[in-house]
Design a protein around this motif. Structure first.
Motif, PDB file in Angstrom:
ATOM      1  N   LEU A 170       0.846  -1.197   0.000  1.00  0.00           N
ATOM      2  CA  LEU A 170       0.000   0.000   0.000  1.00  0.00           C
ATOM      3  C   LEU A 170       0.883   1.249   0.000  1.00  0.00           C
ATOM      4  CD1 LEU A 170      -3.044   0.780   0.289  1.00  0.00           C
ATOM      5  CD2 LEU A 170      -2.586   1.079   2.718  1.00  0.00           C
ATOM      6  N   ALA A 171       1.919   1.236   0.869  1.00  0.00           N
ATOM      7  CA  ALA A 171       2.814   2.392   0.978  1.00  0.00           C
ATOM      8  C   ALA A 171       3.526   2.659  -0.345  1.00  0.00           C
ATOM      9  CB  ALA A 171       3.833   2.161   2.089  1.00  0.00           C
ATOM     10  N   LEU A 172       4.045   1.591  -0.945  1.00  0.00           N
ATOM     11  CA  LEU A 172       4.774   1.753  -2.214  1.00  0.00           C
ATOM     12  C   LEU A 172       3.857   2.258  -3.320  1.00  0.00           C
ATOM     13  CD1 LEU A 172       7.272  -1.175  -2.806  1.00  0.00           C
ATOM     14  CD2 LEU A 172       7.724   1.266  -2.629  1.00  0.00           C
ATOM     15  N   VAL A 216      -0.834   2.189   8.903  1.00  0.00           N
ATOM     16  CA  VAL A 216       0.629   2.145   8.775  1.00  0.00           C
ATOM     17  C   VAL A 216       1.017   2.338   7.308  1.00  0.00           C
ATOM     18  CG1 VAL A 216       2.629   0.626   8.946  1.00  0.00           C
ATOM     19  CG2 VAL A 216       1.017   0.769  10.835  1.00  0.00           C
ATOM     20  N   GLY A 217       0.261   1.684   6.423  1.00  0.00           N
ATOM     21  CA  GLY A 217       0.522   1.809   4.985  1.00  0.00           C
ATOM     22  C   GLY A 217       0.400   3.239   4.521  1.00  0.00           C
ATOM     23  N   LEU A 218      -0.607   3.941   4.984  1.00  0.00           N
ATOM     24  CA  LEU A 218      -0.818   5.331   4.561  1.00  0.00           C
ATOM     25  C   LEU A 218       0.316   6.237   5.038  1.00  0.00           C
ATOM     26  CD1 LEU A 218      -4.666   5.842   5.068  1.00  0.00           C
ATOM     27  CD2 LEU A 218      -3.395   5.644   2.941  1.00  0.00           C
ATOM     28  N   VAL A 219       0.711   6.023   6.314  1.00  0.00           N
ATOM     29  CA  VAL A 219       1.807   6.850   6.856  1.00  0.00           C
ATOM     30  C   VAL A 219       3.093   6.595   6.070  1.00  0.00           C
ATOM     31  CG1 VAL A 219       3.260   7.230   8.866  1.00  0.00           C
ATOM     32  CG2 VAL A 219       0.785   7.026   9.144  1.00  0.00           C
ATOM     33  N   LEU A 220       3.373   5.306   5.829  1.00  0.00           N
ATOM     34  CA  LEU A 220       4.576   4.971   5.050  1.00  0.00           C
ATOM     35  C   LEU A 220       4.484   5.541   3.634  1.00  0.00           C
ATOM     36  CD1 LEU A 220       5.345   1.301   6.093  1.00  0.00           C
ATOM     37  CD2 LEU A 220       6.600   3.363   6.694  1.00  0.00           C
ATOM     38  N   ALA A 221       3.259   5.561   3.070  1.00  0.00           N
ATOM     39  CA  ALA A 221       3.080   6.090   1.718  1.00  0.00           C
ATOM     40  C   ALA A 221       3.508   7.557   1.673  1.00  0.00           C
ATOM     41  CB  ALA A 221       1.621   5.940   1.282  1.00  0.00           C
TER      42      ALA A 221
END
Lengths: 222, 187
Positions: free
Chosen positions: A43-45, B13-18
């Protein structure tokens, strides 16, 4: 589940691999936490790179200045340019006008905010801010200079015909017009770029919309 | 924790890392750009004269949105070999220099208004070369060079010469090509 698919796949391809890899050694237990960590990273990538790409395709998101139909980024050509401006300049392969050289303004709409269309006729006038030299250039939708019957896609302050009170009017139309005429491309949207070279004072300060030419749509016909 | 809550946590967590990935990508973009102006001008590094990158009239050029009334020439510099001296003879039409680096953007610009008796000359150097030049200077006969410190070792100079009318285009192109970019020998 994906994991079974992978397992099946790996055993199916096993004969093709080196003999030292034995599929039987792979053991797997369903673990939601591992799955969620992978999900969070993907998702982050995806979101991070996707949003960065999307921003770089457009105009710089911050530091823009709108003066009537004209848009400019005064800090684009200075050491204060923000990271978005630098990334966008690098992506476009652009060489922005430096603050000490002048200022470049782009119009993609007329004064009422309607997109510039080459099917219409426009009038641009009648004043510009003080500058040693200005140029007004047409570009087609792809950013190329449009081909025209007179081989002309731009006017400079030296070439323009002026009225007695020093004002001017430029007509943008597809068909021949009297006076200062620029021929529009056969179809599609277009943009107009006004470049002011060697402005007195620092470029990008003391700019008021009233000092800039107005882009007026005269009419749209076939 | 329930699976649903864990899923929400993972999304968060994914959004913050994004956000972090986005910032890193934007900051890194100029460093990795392969098609930017710097990479295209770099092959002219050894030339002693500025090379035309966009002739007036708007012919074939890689430069986006070229101004058909301006001749644009460029020369690359690498301060490793010594300070770079950019010099032009100025005439009636507008002439300007702007100094760029790959990742630090524009660091200096000057127009022909700053010319002294028809000569515009700028010396680009690193902070260290500036110190050396100052130390080596004769106090009774100070150098008249206009010295500019570059934030990076490598970069390029853009020369713009205006051609206010089509008949001046050839002359503008000649003036832009005549700008010399030479390396000052270390003392």
């Amino acid at each position: 589940m994906d994991h079974h698919a992978i397992l099946t796949d790996s055993s199916a391809r096993a004969p093709a691999r080196a003999t030292s890899i034995r599929p039987a050694a792979v053991s797997f237990r369903f673990n939601p936490t591992a799955l969620l960590i992978v999900y969070a990273f993907l998702l982050a990538l995806g979101l991070g790179l996707g949003s960065a790409y999307w921003v770089l395709k457009g105009d710089p998101p911050f530091g823009g200045l709108r003066l009537g139909p004209w848009e400019t980024w005064p800090k684009l050509g200075s050491a204060d340019a923000d990271p978005y401006m630098r990334a966008i300049v690098a992506k476009r392969g652009q060489v922005p006008l430096a603050t000490g050289e002048g200022l470049s303004l782009t119009a993609k709409t007329d004064n009422e905010g309607r997109r510039l269309e080459s099917g219409c006729t426009y009038r641009i006038g009648s004043v510009t801010p003080p500058a040693r030299l200005w140029t007004l250039t047409l570009y087609d939708g792809d950013g190329r200079l449009p081909a025209s019957d007179l081989g002309r896609a731009s006017f400079t302050s030296s070439e323009i015909l002026r009225n007695q009170d020093d004002t001017f009017t430029i007509t943008l139309a597809r068909t021949l017009s009297a006076g200062n005429w620029l021929q529009l491309p056969p179809n599609g949207p277009f943009s107009v770029v006004l470049r002011l070279y060697d402005m007195p004072g620092a470029a990008g300060t003391n700019l008021v919309a009233g000092n800039f030419p107005v882009i007026e749509r005269v009419g749209c016909g076939s | 924790m329930k699976l649903r809550n864990r899923f929400l946590l993972a999304t968060l967590v994914g959004l913050v890392l994004a956000g972090g990935v986005h910032i890193a990508a934007i900051l890194a973009a100029p460093h990795f750009a392969q098609q930017d102006a710097f990479e295209k001008i770099l092959p002219t590094l050894s030339a002693e004269q500025a090379q035309i990158i966009s002739a007036p009239g708007g012919g074939n050029t890689w430069l986006p949105l070229p101004d058909p009334s301006v001749a644009v020439a460029a020369c690359a510099f690498d301060l490793e070999d010594g300070p770079s001296r950019i010099s032009a003879k100025t005439g009636a039409p507008f002439l300007s220099f702007s100094f760029h680096t790959k990742t630090d953007g524009v660091f200096f610009a000057v127009t022909d208004r700053a010319a002294v008796r028809g000569d515009l000359e700028i010396v680009i150097m690193t902070a260290r070369q500036l110190d050396e030049a100052r130390a080596a200077e004769d106090e009774n006969d100070p150098s008249r060079d206009v010295r500019v410190v570059a934030p990076e070792r490598r970069g390029f100079v853009i020369v713009r010469v205006a051609a206010p009318t089509p008949s001046l285009r050839a002359q503008a192109e000649e003036a832009a090509k005549a700008v010399s970019c030479t390396v000052d020998e270390e003392p």
